[in-house]
Design an enzyme around this catalytic site. Sequence first.
Site, PDB file in Angstrom:
ATOM      1  N   CYS A 401     -55.689  82.068  66.399  1.00 48.60           N
ATOM      2  CA  CYS A 401     -54.840  81.866  67.570  1.00 48.60           C
ATOM      3  C   CYS A 401     -53.469  82.540  67.489  1.00 48.60           C
ATOM      4  CB  CYS A 401     -54.731  80.392  67.959  1.00 48.60           C
ATOM      5  SG  CYS A 401     -54.759  79.230  66.626  1.00 48.60           S
ATOM      6  N   ARG A 430     -60.440  79.763  54.675  1.00 47.10           N
ATOM      7  CA  ARG A 430     -59.897  78.437  54.403  1.00 47.10           C
ATOM      8  C   ARG A 430     -60.272  78.021  52.998  1.00 47.10           C
ATOM      9  NH1 ARG A 430     -61.057  75.642  60.317  1.00 47.10           N
ATOM     10  NH2 ARG A 430     -60.163  77.383  61.467  1.00 47.10           N
ATOM     11  N   GLN A 448     -65.506  83.338  63.329  1.00 47.43           N
ATOM     12  CA  GLN A 448     -65.634  82.478  64.500  1.00 47.43           C
ATOM     13  C   GLN A 448     -65.924  83.331  65.729  1.00 47.43           C
ATOM     14  OE1 GLN A 448     -61.646  80.785  64.296  1.00 47.43           O
ATOM     15  NE2 GLN A 448     -62.558  78.782  63.868  1.00 47.43           N
ATOM     16  N   ASP A 450     -64.570  83.333  68.462  1.00 50.18           N
ATOM     17  CA  ASP A 450     -63.355  82.661  68.914  1.00 50.18           C
ATOM     18  C   ASP A 450     -62.843  83.247  70.225  1.00 50.18           C
ATOM     19  OD1 ASP A 450     -61.417  80.787  68.638  1.00 50.18           O
ATOM     20  OD2 ASP A 450     -60.377  81.734  66.967  1.00 50.18           O
ATOM     21  N   HIS A 452     -59.276  82.549  73.079  1.00 55.67           N
ATOM     22  CA  HIS A 452     -58.152  81.732  73.539  1.00 55.67           C
ATOM     23  C   HIS A 452     -57.899  82.040  74.993  1.00 55.67           C
ATOM     24  CE1 HIS A 452     -57.840  81.675  69.162  1.00 55.67           C
ATOM     25  NE2 HIS A 452     -57.516  80.425  69.370  1.00 55.67           N
ATOM     26  N   LYS A 535     -60.499  67.398  72.855  1.00 54.79           N
ATOM     27  CA  LYS A 535     -61.460  68.447  72.562  1.00 54.79           C
ATOM     28  C   LYS A 535     -62.893  67.978  72.764  1.00 54.79           C
ATOM     29  CE  LYS A 535     -61.620  67.438  67.614  1.00 54.79           C
ATOM     30  NZ  LYS A 535     -61.818  68.010  66.298  1.00 54.79           N
ATOM     31  N   HIS A 581     -58.487  76.631  73.127  1.00 54.17           N
ATOM     32  CA  HIS A 581     -59.165  77.289  71.994  1.00 54.17           C
ATOM     33  C   HIS A 581     -60.641  76.993  72.186  1.00 54.17           C
ATOM     34  CE1 HIS A 581     -55.458  76.910  69.301  1.00 54.17           C
ATOM     35  NE2 HIS A 581     -55.198  76.071  70.274  1.00 54.17           N
TER      36      HIS A 581
END
Length: 714
Positions: A401, A430, A448, A450, A452, A535, A581
């Site tokens: 992000c 991570r 991911q 991913d 945004h 979420k 997200h």
Amino acid sequence: MPLITLPDGKQLPFDGPVTGRQIAEKIGARLAKDALGVKVNDEVQDLSRPIAVDARVSVITYKSRDGGISRDALFLLRHSAAHIMAEAIQRIIPEAQLVYGPPLEDKFYYDIRFPDSRPLRESDFAAIEDQCRAIIAEDRPFTRYEVASADGLSRLEREGNKYKVDNAKRALAAAGDAPLSFYATGTPGANWEDLCRGPHVPSTARVGVIKILSLASSFWHGDENSDRLTRVYGIAFSSQAELDEYMRQKEEASARDHRVIGGKLRLFHIDETVGQGLILWTPAGGIIRDQLQKFISEELVKQGYYQVFTPHIGRLELYKTSGHFPYYKDSQFAPIIERDALAELSAQGCSCADMMHRVEGVASKLASTINQRTGKETIAPDRIVADDKLIEGFMLKPMNCPHHIKIFDSSPHSYRDLPVRLAEFGTVYRWEQSGELNGLTRVRGFTQDDAHLFCTEDQVPQEVMGCLSLVKLVLGTLGMNNYRVRVGLRDPDGKKFAGNPAQWDKAEAACVAAARTLGVPFTEEPGEGAFYGPKIDFVVKDVIGREWQLGTVQIDYVLPVRFGLSYIGSDNKPHVPVMIHRAPFGSLERFCGVLIEHFAGAFPTWLSPEQVRVLPISEKSSDYAATVQNALRNAGVRVSADLGNDRVQGKIKAAAELKIPYLLVVGPRDAENNTVSVRIRGEEKDAGAMPLSAFVDRLKAEIADRSATLTVRP
RNA sequence: GCCACUUUAGCUCAGCGGUAGAGCGAUGCUUUCGUAAAGCAUAGGUCCAGGGUUCAAAUCCCUGAAGUGGCUCCA
């Protein structure tokens, strides 16, 4: 005068308190014999407990009315098995202190504190099982008795087991000053006993067979700073045959395990030298991942996303702004410090630990630590704060992000531009504890899917809906329906959330409404929201029954503020956008792991690493096999030919193990007629011959459709 | 990170103080075959790593690494 209502609506009046056993006897001798317990107004109880008031009662037998095994019966059985196992363990290791032993969904455990000098080992299992068998053979009754709370407590304190004292105190705190209940396996005072709320089966022989499964360490009260306990897992059934069936099913499940299939089909590799939790995608697995990415990318274009690309690291400054650093430092890789800063610090004789402290900007804490160690006020905190300015470095990105926010922020936005949807297959890193790592499902570096979304507050519901429709499309295409949906809401009493309650109300309503459109069950879980917004999570189970979170859609009110994002509204004034997200599949690694287990390696054609294999029946047909292979290859099909000198049976066996969707057996007959003999995965026999050109055309169509099933048939 | 277990050929595993083994796979030869393993042969090893005990260690002991099942954690 209790009036007992049975499940069929029949009502039985009794003159005084009546036990479950008496009710069962009244219904029939056979039922009384089979009864394990009773359910009184939805609460499972011992057969021997008196029922004094009107109640709905059903008698629990092992076989439920629909012919299956009753869940309540298994609960009773496993709870009782935990007692038997604990007694067996204490026969072998008398100093073992019992802590807590509940039944679970499909097994049971007992947390036990063993003396350091005599830990429990797997090699003890056989002896424990022998003792369990003996206790079962003795067929002693489970006898409940109650003791006034004070007497019970003082007795437990005399026994010197602080865990049981704690259990009793907790029970009393929950139920007021009620008496404490104990269960003796046999006669109170003479046989083995345990503080227990119950309920249990009538006697030990009703538990047919117990198997000890595994050992694990656990923490008292689940607190890692508290005592370490040993958790002994076991399973119980009423018969050996059921246990055998359970073990067989477990074995079957482990054959579906993505780590097993991943090895057999060569889908991925984890190399000790590269590092734990770091996935190397081999050519075959790379194809699956690539196909998934292409599929998702096509949908993103349709939904108005823009694809962006960002590097794997970013300056510490970025993550200080986002709040990732140093707040989440325990789950991130250590920072990469710039070489000039590193040289300067090592010239000062700075240790790694000192460096870490300074990088984190906790200089004053470091100063006090050093001063405490030396016992003198040798270092002024502000001196180190000054040094802090030296530190410059980067972090491996734990999330995408911040980079995407900077892309959004790189140009001014009007409300007319919104929503801005930025997508990236972004790889993040991570730091997971080593004991947590697991094949593809828990790793240290993952990609991911991913994106945004930056939008106005009014656009939130529609955008959340759009995210979910993508998830639904892909899961539907893959035929996956074994997931559950969790809507995480804010902590009702805590102040653990940012933004204002009115915003949250609207966003939570949007999440619930969107989840409702999915057409699958979902749960609303207060306290499960992120601190920055509500979420929606997609959670799946693996073959072993463990749950993994896949996709997530999260509404975020915090980061736009932290980064000072804005757009110009229709009122010609700046406004803060809302961020969403979303990673519909979470990580490609984890998703592929789940996918492998879902298909047990038998992927639909569009995903299969190898879609077709041509098997000439002898080398005489090699040329025609090459012709077939070329025709398919030119059509964009992933095809190979097995030109070895094995017989066709051997080639089929080898290809079947790789779960290739279509095998084309070709011999002189086919060469003459320009046909192929089609063997479809999962079928025992040849499906027949068809013209090569027809096979090519129909296979192309199946692949283009991303069909979940194999459709080409002569 | 914690507890238990595991680590031997590319894979699955046996061996558990006395010369390193099997099946599958790979390679070669024979066979030229019509639907879930044809036959024979050959190659392939730092027995996870490092220390120790012993005349002798894959085997026993210690330390470490990785894997597995759980616990804790998972923005």
